[in-house]
Motif scaffolding. Structure first.
Motif, PDB file in Angstrom:
ATOM      1  N   ARG A   1     -29.131  26.937 -16.844  1.00 49.66           N
ATOM      2  CA  ARG A   1     -30.502  27.260 -17.253  1.00 49.66           C
ATOM      3  C   ARG A   1     -30.999  26.262 -18.305  1.00 49.66           C
ATOM      4  O   ARG A   1     -31.864  26.582 -19.109  1.00 49.66           O
ATOM      5  CB  ARG A   1     -30.551  28.689 -17.813  1.00 49.66           C
ATOM      6  CG  ARG A   1     -30.170  29.764 -16.809  1.00 49.66           C
ATOM      7  CD  ARG A   1     -29.997  31.115 -17.487  1.00 49.66           C
ATOM      8  NE  ARG A   1     -29.620  32.171 -16.563  1.00 49.66           N
ATOM      9  CZ  ARG A   1     -30.467  32.988 -15.946  1.00 49.66           C
ATOM     10  NH1 ARG A   1     -31.759  32.861 -16.147  1.00 49.66           N
ATOM     11  NH2 ARG A   1     -30.048  33.920 -15.132  1.00 49.66           N
ATOM     12  N   ARG A   2     -30.449  25.074 -18.257  1.00 47.75           N
ATOM     13  CA  ARG A   2     -30.770  24.110 -19.317  1.00 47.75           C
ATOM     14  C   ARG A   2     -32.197  23.575 -19.233  1.00 47.75           C
ATOM     15  O   ARG A   2     -32.722  23.070 -20.214  1.00 47.75           O
ATOM     16  CB  ARG A   2     -29.749  22.974 -19.345  1.00 47.75           C
ATOM     17  CG  ARG A   2     -29.520  22.230 -18.041  1.00 47.75           C
ATOM     18  CD  ARG A   2     -28.313  21.300 -18.204  1.00 47.75           C
ATOM     19  NE  ARG A   2     -27.981  20.508 -17.050  1.00 47.75           N
ATOM     20  CZ  ARG A   2     -27.036  20.813 -16.162  1.00 47.75           C
ATOM     21  NH1 ARG A   2     -26.363  21.941 -16.280  1.00 47.75           N
ATOM     22  NH2 ARG A   2     -26.774  19.996 -15.150  1.00 47.75           N
ATOM     23  N   LEU A   3     -32.808  23.677 -18.072  1.00 46.20           N
ATOM     24  CA  LEU A   3     -34.210  23.305 -17.907  1.00 46.20           C
ATOM     25  C   LEU A   3     -34.957  24.479 -17.262  1.00 46.20           C
ATOM     26  O   LEU A   3     -34.350  25.500 -16.938  1.00 46.20           O
ATOM     27  CB  LEU A   3     -34.323  22.049 -17.042  1.00 46.20           C
ATOM     28  CG  LEU A   3     -33.870  20.738 -17.718  1.00 46.20           C
ATOM     29  CD1 LEU A   3     -33.685  19.629 -16.690  1.00 46.20           C
ATOM     30  CD2 LEU A   3     -34.851  20.309 -18.803  1.00 46.20           C
TER      31      LEU A   3
ATOM     32  N   HIS B   1     -36.323  27.042 -14.815  1.00 43.98           N
ATOM     33  CA  HIS B   1     -35.590  27.473 -13.640  1.00 43.98           C
ATOM     34  C   HIS B   1     -36.210  28.736 -13.055  1.00 43.98           C
ATOM     35  O   HIS B   1     -36.746  29.573 -13.786  1.00 43.98           O
ATOM     36  CB  HIS B   1     -34.130  27.756 -14.001  1.00 43.98           C
ATOM     37  CG  HIS B   1     -33.992  28.721 -15.135  1.00 43.98           C
ATOM     38  ND1 HIS B   1     -34.139  28.334 -16.453  1.00 43.98           N
ATOM     39  CD2 HIS B   1     -33.757  30.061 -15.166  1.00 43.98           C
ATOM     40  CE1 HIS B   1     -33.994  29.389 -17.245  1.00 43.98           C
ATOM     41  NE2 HIS B   1     -33.769  30.450 -16.490  1.00 43.98           N
TER      42      HIS B   1
ATOM     43  N   ARG C   1     -38.520  29.533 -18.928  1.00 42.46           N
ATOM     44  CA  ARG C   1     -38.324  28.327 -19.733  1.00 42.46           C
ATOM     45  C   ARG C   1     -36.839  27.970 -19.831  1.00 42.46           C
ATOM     46  O   ARG C   1     -35.961  28.784 -19.544  1.00 42.46           O
ATOM     47  CB  ARG C   1     -38.868  28.534 -21.143  1.00 42.46           C
ATOM     48  CG  ARG C   1     -40.341  28.887 -21.194  1.00 42.46           C
ATOM     49  CD  ARG C   1     -40.876  28.794 -22.615  1.00 42.46           C
ATOM     50  NE  ARG C   1     -40.186  29.682 -23.558  1.00 42.46           N
ATOM     51  CZ  ARG C   1     -40.406  29.689 -24.869  1.00 42.46           C
ATOM     52  NH1 ARG C   1     -41.288  28.850 -25.387  1.00 42.46           N
ATOM     53  NH2 ARG C   1     -39.761  30.533 -25.658  1.00 42.46           N
ATOM     54  N   SER C   2     -36.567  26.772 -20.286  1.00 42.49           N
ATOM     55  CA  SER C   2     -35.203  26.404 -20.635  1.00 42.49           C
ATOM     56  C   SER C   2     -34.635  27.463 -21.563  1.00 42.49           C
ATOM     57  O   SER C   2     -35.305  27.937 -22.485  1.00 42.49           O
ATOM     58  CB  SER C   2     -35.180  25.047 -21.342  1.00 42.49           C
ATOM     59  OG  SER C   2     -33.957  24.869 -22.044  1.00 42.49           O
TER      60      SER C   2
ATOM     61  N   LYS D   1     -33.816  20.077 -28.347  1.00 43.34           N
ATOM     62  CA  LYS D   1     -35.275  20.114 -28.323  1.00 43.34           C
ATOM     63  C   LYS D   1     -35.835  19.337 -29.505  1.00 43.34           C
ATOM     64  O   LYS D   1     -35.226  19.259 -30.581  1.00 43.34           O
ATOM     65  CB  LYS D   1     -35.778  21.567 -28.328  1.00 43.34           C
ATOM     66  CG  LYS D   1     -35.288  22.463 -29.438  1.00 43.34           C
ATOM     67  CD  LYS D   1     -35.813  23.884 -29.225  1.00 43.34           C
ATOM     68  CE  LYS D   1     -35.478  24.806 -30.396  1.00 43.34           C
ATOM     69  NZ  LYS D   1     -34.092  25.264 -30.389  1.00 43.34           N
TER      70      LYS D   1
ATOM     71  N   TYR E   1     -43.314  22.274 -18.159  1.00 44.87           N
ATOM     72  CA  TYR E   1     -43.040  23.672 -17.820  1.00 44.87           C
ATOM     73  C   TYR E   1     -44.305  24.359 -17.320  1.00 44.87           C
ATOM     74  O   TYR E   1     -44.265  25.115 -16.340  1.00 44.87           O
ATOM     75  CB  TYR E   1     -42.481  24.414 -19.038  1.00 44.87           C
ATOM     76  CG  TYR E   1     -42.448  25.908 -18.847  1.00 44.87           C
ATOM     77  CD1 TYR E   1     -41.573  26.493 -17.936  1.00 44.87           C
ATOM     78  CD2 TYR E   1     -43.311  26.741 -19.556  1.00 44.87           C
ATOM     79  CE1 TYR E   1     -41.555  27.860 -17.731  1.00 44.87           C
ATOM     80  CE2 TYR E   1     -43.301  28.121 -19.366  1.00 44.87           C
ATOM     81  CZ  TYR E   1     -42.418  28.675 -18.450  1.00 44.87           C
ATOM     82  OH  TYR E   1     -42.411  30.030 -18.254  1.00 44.87           O
TER      83      TYR E   1
ATOM     84  N   GLN F   1     -33.858  16.422 -10.939  1.00 42.99           N
ATOM     85  CA  GLN F   1     -32.703  16.904 -11.691  1.00 42.99           C
ATOM     86  C   GLN F   1     -31.432  16.817 -10.846  1.00 42.99           C
ATOM     87  O   GLN F   1     -30.370  16.419 -11.331  1.00 42.99           O
ATOM     88  CB  GLN F   1     -32.937  18.347 -12.128  1.00 42.99           C
ATOM     89  CG  GLN F   1     -34.115  18.552 -13.055  1.00 42.99           C
ATOM     90  CD  GLN F   1     -34.458  20.020 -13.208  1.00 42.99           C
ATOM     91  OE1 GLN F   1     -33.583  20.868 -13.331  1.00 42.99           O
ATOM     92  NE2 GLN F   1     -35.753  20.339 -13.196  1.00 42.99           N
TER      93      GLN F   1
ATOM     94  N   GLU G   1     -38.212  17.347 -20.441  1.00 42.18           N
ATOM     95  CA  GLU G   1     -39.139  18.343 -19.904  1.00 42.18           C
ATOM     96  C   GLU G   1     -40.109  18.786 -21.002  1.00 42.18           C
ATOM     97  O   GLU G   1     -39.687  19.349 -22.012  1.00 42.18           O
ATOM     98  CB  GLU G   1     -38.366  19.546 -19.362  1.00 42.18           C
ATOM     99  CG  GLU G   1     -39.232  20.555 -18.621  1.00 42.18           C
ATOM    100  CD  GLU G   1     -38.392  21.612 -17.937  1.00 42.18           C
ATOM    101  OE1 GLU G   1     -38.343  21.620 -16.679  1.00 42.18           O
ATOM    102  OE2 GLU G   1     -37.752  22.414 -18.655  1.00 42.18           O
TER     103      GLU G   1
ATOM    104  N   VAL H   1     -37.758  19.414 -24.212  1.00 38.23           N
ATOM    105  CA  VAL H   1     -36.328  19.671 -24.039  1.00 38.23           C
ATOM    106  C   VAL H   1     -35.726  18.410 -23.421  1.00 38.23           C
ATOM    107  O   VAL H   1     -36.204  17.921 -22.390  1.00 38.23           O
ATOM    108  CB  VAL H   1     -36.068  20.886 -23.140  1.00 38.23           C
ATOM    109  CG1 VAL H   1     -34.588  20.982 -22.775  1.00 38.23           C
ATOM    110  CG2 VAL H   1     -36.510  22.165 -23.842  1.00 38.23           C
TER     111      VAL H   1
ATOM    112  N   VAL I   1     -32.335  16.481 -21.972  1.00 37.98           N
ATOM    113  CA  VAL I   1     -31.001  16.672 -21.411  1.00 37.98           C
ATOM    114  C   VAL I   1     -30.314  15.320 -21.320  1.00 37.98           C
ATOM    115  O   VAL I   1     -30.779  14.414 -20.609  1.00 37.98           O
ATOM    116  CB  VAL I   1     -31.064  17.333 -20.015  1.00 37.98           C
ATOM    117  CG1 VAL I   1     -29.667  17.458 -19.418  1.00 37.98           C
ATOM    118  CG2 VAL I   1     -31.725  18.700 -20.102  1.00 37.98           C
TER     119      VAL I   1
END
Length: 612
Positions: free
Chosen positions: A141-143, A145, A155-156, A200, A217, A234, A248, A255, A257
């Motif tokens: 769930r890092r981005l 989803h 959201r992330s 972030k 988002y 991704q 993102e 955010v 990654v």
């Protein structure tokens, strides 16, 4: 070696006034290398950091979170070995009755979205202490989803949890780098350079690496086409070597990654599994059911280049295989044989795909996995090296140990990879030594359209495997059966495809005891198809069975012989114009009239046959 402290009293008994980290887990504390909590805390311990375990705290009781005082470096938060929502709810969104990761299987010892809940409590109670989240729930769930349970794009988890840093993937190397940075006095806000982390920021001015800006988002939560394109970007940027940093945008935030962690070398894998685990649950518990499947099992590899679209292993462990040495696996097997309740059976030697014991090709080690090509689908890559020799060596060495009666393989066998091997050494040993009567394999479906959406080989290869398996059993005088894993309602599966699968089950005289219904979980390509109705690989429309009625029909067709499913199956066959399958002929699925008798048992000819 003792368990790590789980209470303030145990911390004092260990001679600790303060620990470096408090690990907050949604699982009961099991000190076994199949549990992420055990691996991370034992790794930290070996590198000189102290840890306390806060397992399944009451999130409504602040005192439980305060009991260890303020850790010197930070809190580590994980929902546990399984996403908390998957742990709590069936695919029908019904609350499960049992939690295998809790003492005596009691349900309700962790909150929904445990990572978010625990982290928010900690940030309220310890606003100045770093909160670092990890584990499968955070990793996938890092981005932004799609969330099946809310039926919306969330959201992330880094944003919702208020955590300071997210660690994704397999985290042994990542956690030590983060711990060393914190121990040096670095502010957690400045830890933005470590592989396997997401963070972030309000400004991108400090980022000097090459990066990709994803759709915001706000865009992906309202535009399914943008969501699908973002997901594919991704998906193609997960490899540790050739992926780029991803950014993102959110309202006022970004955010970021970083690149994925590098796959562990064989030496690093051996180190991880040689740590001083107790190999069982903490004595304060009566019995944690999850230990049953893993207590006498050995993890021999990580990663998977199979790339089934419904599986998130690629997003978490990567496509490049890490494997252990034979000596390391044998040493763990020896430890198992010395356990007082060991009965002579090693339940498993494997990993996500048991027979992947080397990278798919030599170029992956230096250049990483190809971002736009798969190793096994739609056809095996010409550069792929099919080699089971290391796996055979491990299995033979464990099987030769004193007090070992049998070594089983219960984790998944990739039958397609096995069929591509021109050397039958492993196939021969598999049939002779490593099956406990039944071998579970995963063709998943028989429809070409559905298999393409799954990223699985066509049914003809599976049929060849079945024939070869039966021939090998005959050659070695064995009487063993194949149990196929099959899935209903996967994106791309229409009622026509479901009926094709039912007809296949009729042909092989097999009724699955449990039906695997497609479960849209974060991080998978198939979940993207489910939500958007698009295949992100080519942006073409995909049929998705979403209504309760459609999903019920597809599930029932897989168990067409169950009397309780008669009315559903009949209605589905009429809807599809397949009344030819209603009758008394040899190819008919059901009779023209409802069956009598016990509605819990199948009817008709259900004699199991070891052939298709």
């Amino acid at each position: 070696m003792a368990f790590l402290p789980t209470t303030a009293a145990e911390m004092k008994e260990a001679g600790l006034d303060q620990v470096d980290f408090v690990y907050v887990s949604g699982d009961a504390y099991v000190d076994h290398p199949s549990f992420g909590c055990a691996i991370i805390t034992r790794t930290l311990e070996t590198f000189g950091y102290t840890c306390a375990i806060l397992s399944q705290p009451d999130w409504n009781n602040d005192e439980e979170f305060l009991q260890f005082g303020t850790p010197r470096l930070g809190f580590l938060v994980s929902a546990g070995n399984i996403d908390s929502m998957v742990n709590h709810y069936s695919v029908n969104k019904r609350r499960r009755d049992k939690d295998n990761y809790t003492d005596e299987g009691v349900m309700g010892k962790r909150p929904d979205r445990a990572t978010i809940v625990y982290s928010q409590v900690l940030k309220r109670l310890f606003p100045d202490v770093p909160v670092l989240i990890g584990g499968i729930e955070a990793s996938l769930r890092r981005l932004a989803h799609y969330d099946y349970w809310d039926d919306k794009v969330r959201r992330s988890i880094l944003m919702d949890s208020q955590a300071d840093l997210l660690m994704f993937g397999m985290g042994e190397n990542t956690i030590i780098e983060v711990a060393d940075a914190l121990a040096s006095g670095m502010d957690v806000k400045d830890i933005c350079y470590i592989r396997g982390t997401a963070w972030k920021t309000k400004s991108l001015d400090t980022i000097f690496d090459d990066y990709i800006v994803l759709p915001s988002y706000n865009e992906v939560k309202t535009n399914k086409k943008s969501y699908a394109k973002s997901f594919m970007t991704q998906y193609e940027n997960q490899d540790a070597i050739n992926a780029r940093m991803l950014v993102e945008p959110y309202d006022g935030w970004y955010v970021v990654v970083n690149q994925s962690p590098l796959p562990l070398t064989q030496e690093q894998m051996d180190f991880t599994y040689a740590l001083p685990y107790e190999r069982t649950f903490h004595p304060k518990y009566k019995y944690v059911p999850a230990i049953e499947e893993v207590q006498f099992s050995i993890t021999s590899n990580r990663g998977c280049f199979g790339n089934c679209t419904f599986c998130a292993i690629t997003s978490h462990q990567g496509r490049v295989i890490s494997t252990r040495s034979t000596e390391s696996v044998v040493e763990e097997a020896k430890q198992i044989t010395r356990m007082k309740n060991f009965k002579g059976y090693i339940h498993d030697v494997g990993g996500p795909s048991a027979n992947f014991s080397r990278p798919a090709c030599d170029k992956q080690v230096e250049h990483g996995a190809c971002p736009k090509k798969q190793c096994l689908w739609p056809k095996p890559c010409k550069n792929m090296k099919v080699d089971h020799s290391h796996y055979v060596e491990m299995l033979d060495a464990v099987r030769a140990l004193p007090n070992v009666k049998k070594v089983f393989i219960r984790s998944g066998i990739r039958y397609d990879y096995l069929m591509y091997d021109k050397n039958d050494d492993f196939f021969d040993r598999l049939v002779q030594y490593h099956i406990s009567g039944q071998l579970k394999v995963a063709p998943e479906h028989v429809s070409a359209e559905v298999l393409d959406k799954m990223g699985k080989p066509r049914k003809e290869l599976y049929f060849q495997f079945v024939d070869k398996f039966n021939a090998k059993n005959k050659e070695f005088g064995m009487n063993q059966y194949l149990v196929p894993y099959l899935m209903s309602s996967h994106p791309g599966s229409t009622l026509k495809d479901a009926i094709e699968l039912a007809c296949y089950l009729k042909k092989i005289h097999h009724t699955p005891k449990q039906v695997q219904d497609f479960y849209p979980t974060p991080g998978t390509l198939a979940t993207c198809m489910y939500y958007t109705g698009l295949d992100p690989r080519n942006m073409k429309p995909v049929y998705v069975a979403k209504t309760f009625e459609e999903k019920l029909e597809q599930r029932a067709l897989m168990q067409y012989s169950y009397p309780k499913n008669y009315d559903i199956v009949k209605k589905a066959l009429i809807k599809a114009g397949r009344e030819d399958l209603i009758g008394t002929g040899p190819k008919c699925l059901i009779k023209p009239y409802p069956p009598k008798g016990d509605y819990k048992k199948p009817y008709g000819n259900q004699k199991r046959r070891p052939h298709r």
